[in-house]
Design a protein around this motif. Structure first.
Motif, PDB file in Angstrom:
ATOM      1  N   PRO A 113       8.341  11.271  -3.951  1.00  0.00           N
ATOM      2  CA  PRO A 113      10.586  11.030  -4.400  1.00  0.00           C
ATOM      3  C   PRO A 113      10.269  10.690  -2.655  1.00  0.00           C
ATOM      4  CG  PRO A 113       9.320  12.684  -5.029  1.00  0.00           C
ATOM      5  CD  PRO A 113       7.999  11.888  -4.110  1.00  0.00           C
ATOM      6  N   SER A 114      11.639   9.954  -3.196  1.00  0.00           N
ATOM      7  CA  SER A 114      12.114   9.435  -1.929  1.00  0.00           C
ATOM      8  C   SER A 114      11.956   8.532  -0.764  1.00  0.00           C
ATOM      9  CB  SER A 114      12.652   9.806  -0.878  1.00  0.00           C
ATOM     10  OG  SER A 114      14.001  11.229  -1.937  1.00  0.00           O
ATOM     11  N   GLY A 115      10.076   7.875  -1.393  1.00  0.00           N
ATOM     12  CA  GLY A 115       9.168   7.642  -0.060  1.00  0.00           C
ATOM     13  C   GLY A 115       9.220   5.724   0.074  1.00  0.00           C
ATOM     14  N   GLY A 116       9.781   5.139   1.179  1.00  0.00           N
ATOM     15  CA  GLY A 116      10.208   3.782   1.218  1.00  0.00           C
ATOM     16  C   GLY A 116       9.017   2.779   1.760  1.00  0.00           C
ATOM     17  N   GLY A 117       7.518   3.779   2.636  1.00  0.00           N
ATOM     18  CA  GLY A 117       6.565   2.992   2.380  1.00  0.00           C
ATOM     19  C   GLY A 117       6.987   1.194   3.214  1.00  0.00           C
ATOM     20  N   LEU A 118       7.465   1.494   4.791  1.00  0.00           N
ATOM     21  CA  LEU A 118       8.523   0.782   5.133  1.00  0.00           C
ATOM     22  C   LEU A 118       7.037   0.526   6.438  1.00  0.00           C
ATOM     23  CD1 LEU A 118      12.081   1.855   6.034  1.00  0.00           C
ATOM     24  CD2 LEU A 118      10.791   0.031   4.945  1.00  0.00           C
ATOM     25  N   THR A 119       6.143   1.008   6.871  1.00  0.00           N
ATOM     26  CA  THR A 119       5.800   0.597   8.700  1.00  0.00           C
ATOM     27  C   THR A 119       4.053   0.656   7.201  1.00  0.00           C
ATOM     28  OG1 THR A 119       6.804   2.019  10.043  1.00  0.00           O
ATOM     29  CG2 THR A 119       4.409   0.991  10.643  1.00  0.00           C
ATOM     30  N   THR A 120       3.672   0.001   7.456  1.00  0.00           N
ATOM     31  CA  THR A 120       2.788  -0.367   6.260  1.00  0.00           C
ATOM     32  C   THR A 120       1.078  -0.980   7.270  1.00  0.00           C
ATOM     33  OG1 THR A 120       2.744  -2.814   5.673  1.00  0.00           O
ATOM     34  CG2 THR A 120       3.254  -0.277   4.231  1.00  0.00           C
ATOM     35  N   PRO A 121      -0.145  -0.453   7.396  1.00  0.00           N
ATOM     36  CA  PRO A 121      -0.678  -1.221   8.368  1.00  0.00           C
ATOM     37  C   PRO A 121      -1.891  -2.222   8.052  1.00  0.00           C
ATOM     38  CG  PRO A 121      -1.053   1.356   8.100  1.00  0.00           C
ATOM     39  CD  PRO A 121       0.441   1.313   7.249  1.00  0.00           C
ATOM     40  N   THR A 122      -1.934  -2.811   8.770  1.00  0.00           N
ATOM     41  CA  THR A 122      -2.498  -3.669   8.200  1.00  0.00           C
ATOM     42  C   THR A 122      -4.027  -3.460   8.404  1.00  0.00           C
ATOM     43  OG1 THR A 122      -3.406  -4.686  10.614  1.00  0.00           O
ATOM     44  CG2 THR A 122      -1.383  -5.493   9.799  1.00  0.00           C
ATOM     45  N   GLN A 123      -5.169  -4.509   7.783  1.00  0.00           N
ATOM     46  CA  GLN A 123      -6.692  -4.609   7.624  1.00  0.00           C
ATOM     47  C   GLN A 123      -7.000  -4.986   8.809  1.00  0.00           C
ATOM     48  OE1 GLN A 123      -8.064  -3.626   4.394  1.00  0.00           O
ATOM     49  NE2 GLN A 123     -10.096  -2.672   6.179  1.00  0.00           N
ATOM     50  N   ASN A 124      -6.028  -5.790   9.601  1.00  0.00           N
ATOM     51  CA  ASN A 124      -6.560  -6.035  10.807  1.00  0.00           C
ATOM     52  C   ASN A 124      -6.618  -4.559  11.724  1.00  0.00           C
ATOM     53  OD1 ASN A 124      -4.912  -7.586   9.732  1.00  0.00           O
ATOM     54  ND2 ASN A 124      -4.487  -9.451  11.307  1.00  0.00           N
ATOM     55  N   LEU A 125      -6.622  -3.779  11.397  1.00  0.00           N
ATOM     56  CA  LEU A 125      -6.294  -2.238  12.324  1.00  0.00           C
ATOM     57  C   LEU A 125      -7.357  -1.471  12.227  1.00  0.00           C
ATOM     58  CD1 LEU A 125      -5.857  -0.344  14.410  1.00  0.00           C
ATOM     59  CD2 LEU A 125      -3.781   0.091  12.871  1.00  0.00           C
ATOM     60  N   VAL A 126      -7.100  -1.810  10.341  1.00  0.00           N
ATOM     61  CA  VAL A 126      -8.280  -0.194   9.607  1.00  0.00           C
ATOM     62  C   VAL A 126      -9.591  -1.297  10.008  1.00  0.00           C
ATOM     63  CG1 VAL A 126      -9.097   0.085   7.899  1.00  0.00           C
ATOM     64  CG2 VAL A 126      -6.780  -0.210   7.851  1.00  0.00           C
ATOM     65  N   ASP A 127      -9.608  -2.620  10.375  1.00  0.00           N
ATOM     66  CA  ASP A 127     -11.186  -2.537  10.549  1.00  0.00           C
ATOM     67  C   ASP A 127     -11.486  -3.154  12.285  1.00  0.00           C
ATOM     68  OD1 ASP A 127     -11.349  -4.206   8.036  1.00  0.00           O
ATOM     69  OD2 ASP A 127     -11.344  -5.952   8.683  1.00  0.00           O
ATOM     70  N   ALA A 128     -10.299  -2.384  13.098  1.00  0.00           N
ATOM     71  CA  ALA A 128     -10.991  -1.643  14.200  1.00  0.00           C
ATOM     72  C   ALA A 128     -11.278  -0.728  14.050  1.00  0.00           C
ATOM     73  CB  ALA A 128      -9.924  -2.530  15.097  1.00  0.00           C
TER      74      ALA A 128
END
Length: 614
Positions: free
Chosen positions: A335-350
């Motif tokens: 509810p009311s989630g905007g999901g604006l800042t979405t981490p990248t796979q570039n970072l996840v792979d680190a």
């Protein structure tokens, strides 16, 4: 006539600062006297100097600076932060043009400093009552401390300008509001600016307490005040930047006629690295002597009341409970989630893959998409009990910083998050509750978790106070390791302090330990440099370091890297298939190493020279 000259000149330097507002300031000289003389008014003026500290949760509107780097993608493609990613920044369009903001705060600090000796405490000094004499001593000591708080804050605001623009005009005193032609103040050299910042820290640190005395201050500012650690941490960061590639290599600037504004000379590079290392180690030693070390719980650093954690040296505390950050960043299926800042796979792979259990007995390696075991265990944080001996898990900081598709569910780890509602797994697989084709769903397959207060039910408008970390000890450990490796490779302290960051919470009861194994023994200087840089990337993710780190390292490989995400098909653990996908191309040109000075400033301030290539 003098008043007119003043209004025009000051408006020119401080850009959008309203002339009408300045006129009101001039006309209230009686009010200025009361501020200077009355203790409580001066206390509030000092507290006001903190209002310019940046809140990185809302750096540019609803965007974090992470979305201008390879850390994150901002879901709203029309947001101003996208100018950094498309090459749209120029002399009339810079969503992070803070020139006016920080010079206004510098002016306020100068004004506060020049009048500290005007505070009237005679009503206490001349009162023989013991209680009055105690109060006089306490307030006199506090007034003395205010001077050094203000000087550190002024130095911090200059640091924020220098890291963006290079050498900037240095205004060190409260200049005449009538006779000074501010448009004639020239840019100081980068060297002059850095020396000023470092000197302010050196002078202030011995006069400040090594703790946060919250009880002695006006309740109008809730949170941590500048202390000894803050001053020393600012010096550490400034000298690390001063030693880095960008501040020592003007070759990118195309024969720029004023290299002294963007680069340093005259001191061997190794000496700059040594100075940076010594500054960091001095702070480490003071913190250690006062019993301050890394907090065992990583996530606690970014949640409620983090200003009471010793590791945190300075935070920005909003003091007002809100839920805007959660509305911006809860996954869109909530509810009311905007999901604006979405981490990248570039970072996840680190975030590394850890094989085995414990800390000293386990090993770790880079995540590898060509390794089937890695991909099968892509988001595993705790292995099933039946396979503990050969467990394959990810660096726990991935879990603490980033919301992933909920496939890490195992008999010993129910990675469910509430986000203010009944716990469920986040579903970023295609057609999942938090994924495409849902409107505004993450394009990368991830959502941010760091700083998010997950217990807020937005349907009920639950709120919480948020604290943005500006300085903490973990950064200083990594500053020290980086600088030491550059001029004294092989020194045992390098691995020691990186490993302290990696082993946070090991051997103690901690709800969010890191517990990563130590670095391999015998790394070359270049290999150690790569590991330190990656450690900064994962440890300090979303804390507004990545943008500036990539530039000071002149790391164009990552500055120009495509933003990557993950496409997940299937809808159960046994059917999920992960594929790395390109989300967005990023644009970077050399001129973005330093911001352009705004066109509106250059047209009226004769002492300003534009930065190279603009």
């Amino acid at each position: 006539m003098k008043n007119i000259k003043y209004l025009i000149a000051l408006c020119a330097v401080f850009m959008t600062f309203s002339c009408q507002k300045l006129d009101r300031e001039i006309s209230t000289s009686i009010g200025r006297d009361l501020v200077d003389k009355v203790y409580i008014n001066k206390s509030r003026e000092i507290a006001n100097l903190y209002t310019g500290l940046p809140d990185g949760m809302f750096y540019m509107g609803n965007a974090m600076m992470a979305s201008a780097t390879d850390e994150a993608e901002h879901t709203d493609r029309n947001a101003s932060v996208q100018s950094f990613n498309t090459g749209g920044v120029n002399t009339v369009n810079n969503p992070d043009d803070v020139w006016f903001k920080y010079y206004r705060m510098i002016r306020a600090a100068n004004q506060a400093l020049v009048s500290l000796d005007k505070i009237d405490l005679n009503y206490l000094k001349n009162n023989p009552n013991a209680a009055a004499q105690t109060e006089f001593a306490t307030k006199s000591a506090e007034i003395k401390r205010w001077e050094f708080e203000a000087r550190v804050l002024r130095a911090y605001y200059y640091f924020e300008l220098v890291k963006r623009y290079g050498g900037v005009p240095l205004v060190k005193e409260s200049l005449s509001l009538v006779d000074t032609d501010f448009s004639q103040i020239p840019r100081a050299s980068l060297d002059e600016c850095i020396k000023f910042i470092v000197n302010e820290c050196d002078v202030s640190a011995p006069q400040l307490p090594p703790y946060a005395d919250l009880t002695a201050y006006d309740a109008s500012l809730i949170g941590r005040r500048v202390n000894k650690y803050t001053a020393m941490a600012l010096k550490s960061r400034m000298l690390l930047y001063a030693a880095s590639d960008l501040f020592n290599n003007p070759s990118w600037a195309g024969g720029y006629s004023k290299p002294e504004f963007i680069s340093l000379s005259g001191v061997p590079r190794a000496k700059r690295w040594e100075d940076a290392a010594n500054a960091a180690k001095s702070l480490i030693d003071v913190a250690t002597a006062n019993g301050v070390g890394l907090n065992p719980n990583y996530r606690d650093l970014f949640l409620l009341n983090n200003f009471n954690i010793g590791e945190v040296f300075l935070t920005v505390n909003t003091s007002t409970a809100s839920n805007q950050f959660e509305r911006n960043n809860y996954p869109v299926g909530y509810p009311s989630g905007g999901g604006l800042t979405t981490p990248t796979q570039n970072l996840v792979d680190a975030y590394e893959v850890k094989t085995g259990t414990g800390v000293t007995t386990a090993t770790s390696t880079e995540f590898d998409w060509a390794n089937a075991t890695h991909v099968t265990n892509i988001y595993n944080f705790i292995a099933p009990a039946s396979t503990v001996a050969t467990s394959v898990t990810r660096d726990p900081r991935l879990n603490y910083n980033i919301v992933t598709n909920g496939i890490a569910n195992t008999p010993t780890n129910s990675y469910g998050v509430t986000f203010g509602t009944t716990a469920r797994f986040v579903q970023t697989y295609i057609n999942g509750l938090d994924a495409a084709p849902k409107a505004n769903a993450s394009r990368t397959g991830y959502y941010i978790r760091k700083y998010v207060q997950e217990g807020l039910n937005l349907s009920n408008n639950n709120t919480a106070v948020h604290n943005w970390v500006l300085f903490r000890l973990s950064e200083v450990y990594l500053n020290y390791a980086e600088a030491l490796n550059e001029y004294n490779p092989g020194n045992a302290d390098i691995a020691k302090y990186v490993n302290l960051v990696r082993s946070r919470g090991s051997g103690v009861t901690a709800t969010s330990p890191v517990s990563m194994p130590p670095l391999p023994v015998g790394l070359s200087q270049s290999a150690m440099q790569a590991r330190i840089r990656n450690e900064r990337r994962v440890e300090l993710a979303f804390e507004d370091h990545r943008y500036w780190d990539l530039r000071r390292w002149m790391d164009e490989t990552n500055l120009k890297a495509d933003v990557l995400g993950v496409s997940i098909t299937g809808n159960t653990r046994n059917t999920f298939v992960h594929n790395k996908v390109k989300v967005e191309e990023r644009v970077f040109s050399s001129k973005m190493y330093f911001y352009p000075i705004a066109y509106s400033e250059l047209t009226v301030a004769k002492g300003l020279v534009q930065n190279p290539l603009w």
